[in-house]
Design a protein around this motif. Structure first.
Motif, PDB file in Angstrom:
ATOM      1  N   LYS A 165       0.834  -1.207   0.000  1.00 29.47           N
ATOM      2  CA  LYS A 165       0.000   0.000   0.000  1.00 29.47           C
ATOM      3  C   LYS A 165       0.860   1.245   0.000  1.00 29.47           C
ATOM      4  N   LEU A 166       0.325   2.282  -0.625  1.00 34.06           N
ATOM      5  CA  LEU A 166       0.940   3.602  -0.561  1.00 34.06           C
ATOM      6  C   LEU A 166       0.705   4.134   0.846  1.00 34.06           C
ATOM      7  N   VAL A 167       1.784   4.457   1.565  1.00 34.11           N
ATOM      8  CA  VAL A 167       1.652   4.897   2.950  1.00 34.11           C
ATOM      9  C   VAL A 167       2.158   6.324   3.167  1.00 34.11           C
ATOM     10  N   ASP A 168       2.840   6.866   2.177  1.00 33.60           N
ATOM     11  CA  ASP A 168       3.424   8.191   2.369  1.00 33.60           C
ATOM     12  C   ASP A 168       3.652   8.848   1.020  1.00 33.60           C
ATOM     13  N   VAL A 169       3.399  10.136   0.965  1.00 29.15           N
ATOM     14  CA  VAL A 169       3.748  10.945  -0.193  1.00 29.15           C
ATOM     15  C   VAL A 169       4.679  12.016   0.332  1.00 29.15           C
ATOM     16  N   ARG A 170       5.960  11.912  -0.013  1.00 33.38           N
ATOM     17  CA  ARG A 170       6.964  12.867   0.450  1.00 33.38           C
ATOM     18  C   ARG A 170       7.028  14.007  -0.558  1.00 33.38           C
ATOM     19  N   VAL A 171       6.512  15.143  -0.165  1.00 36.77           N
ATOM     20  CA  VAL A 171       6.484  16.314  -1.033  1.00 36.77           C
ATOM     21  C   VAL A 171       7.820  17.044  -0.910  1.00 36.77           C
ATOM     22  N   PRO A 172       8.439  17.409  -2.038  1.00 36.10           N
ATOM     23  CA  PRO A 172       9.714  18.123  -1.963  1.00 36.10           C
ATOM     24  C   PRO A 172       9.529  19.453  -1.237  1.00 36.10           C
ATOM     25  N   PRO A 173      10.511  19.855  -0.445  1.00 33.37           N
ATOM     26  CA  PRO A 173      10.377  21.095   0.336  1.00 33.37           C
ATOM     27  C   PRO A 173       9.997  22.300  -0.525  1.00 33.37           C
ATOM     28  N   GLY A 174      10.533  22.427  -1.693  1.00 30.65           N
ATOM     29  CA  GLY A 174      10.243  23.576  -2.549  1.00 30.65           C
ATOM     30  C   GLY A 174       8.813  23.627  -3.025  1.00 30.65           C
ATOM     31  N   ALA A 175       8.136  22.483  -3.122  1.00 27.81           N
ATOM     32  CA  ALA A 175       6.769  22.445  -3.614  1.00 27.81           C
ATOM     33  C   ALA A 175       5.777  23.009  -2.610  1.00 27.81           C
ATOM     34  N   LEU A 176       6.124  22.983  -1.334  1.00 27.42           N
ATOM     35  CA  LEU A 176       5.215  23.496  -0.303  1.00 27.42           C
ATOM     36  C   LEU A 176       5.600  24.879   0.207  1.00 27.42           C
ATOM     37  N   SER A 177       6.740  25.380  -0.216  1.00 23.19           N
ATOM     38  CA  SER A 177       7.212  26.647   0.345  1.00 23.19           C
ATOM     39  C   SER A 177       6.431  27.830  -0.198  1.00 23.19           C
TER      40      SER A 177
END
Length: 182
Positions: A165-177
């Motif tokens: 199962k997909l348990v985590d989506v690690r978003v790059p720091p720049g995408a949320l800044s």
């Protein structure tokens, strides 16, 4: 005795092949449910509580790293509640299906554009190159088509002998800044 040894070896080989193939089957099932925009099927391949928890941690950490937010008592008091409610409502089978099939995660040019995913013509060779096996119980899918590498990482974990199962989506720091949102 020799006959049983052969059967045991065949059984072990079948088990190993099945275990190695199971992540690929899970990934294909996830992609297929996204192609069909089938939120019910998507729920079989995604551990939504784990993904929501991870997203809450990432967004909260981003908020706490912003000096303007830390100085704002209103943001500190209400921010976590707003973030939690937003993520709880967005990271659901229907919410994730809509996000993937209808558009961007963030409207900026620097963010990962979900509409670029052509679910009908996925090149499995590129998918295989993007796979990063971390252990017998975890693998990551890290698309790298962008030059700036500003793509999320999708973390899959073993949830049973042949169940991933997909348990985590690690978003790059720049995408949320804040800078990427401008």
């Amino acid at each position: 005795m020799l006959r049983y040894r052969g059967l045991i070896i065949v059984a072990i080989l079948i088990f190993v092949v099945g275990y190695v193939a199971a992540p690929v089957v899970a990934l294909a099932g996830l992609l297929n449910s996204l192609k069909k925009a089938d939120s019910e099927a998507l729920g079989k391949y995604v551990d939504f509580p784990a993904v929501r928890s991870s997203m809450k941690e990432q967004v909260s950490a981003l908020m706490m790293s912003d000096p303007e937010m830390v100085k704002n008592p209103f943001a500190l008091a209400l921010g976590p509640t707003i973030i939690n409610n937003m993520i709880d409502n967005m990271i659901t089978p229907s919410g994730l299906t809509a996000l993937i099939t209808q558009g961007k995660a963030n409207p900026s040019q620097n963010s990962f554009d979900m509409s670029k995913i052509d679910l009908q013509n996925i090149d499995m060779k590129k998918v295989a190159k993007a796979l990063d096996v971390r252990s017998l119980f975890e693998f990551r899918l890290a698309p790298t088509d962008n030059v700036d590498q500003n793509n999320p990482q999708f973390v899959f974990k073993n949830a049973g002998v042949f169940d991933w199962k997909l348990v985590d989506v690690r978003v790059p720091p720049g995408a949320l800044s804040k800078k990427s949102a401008q």
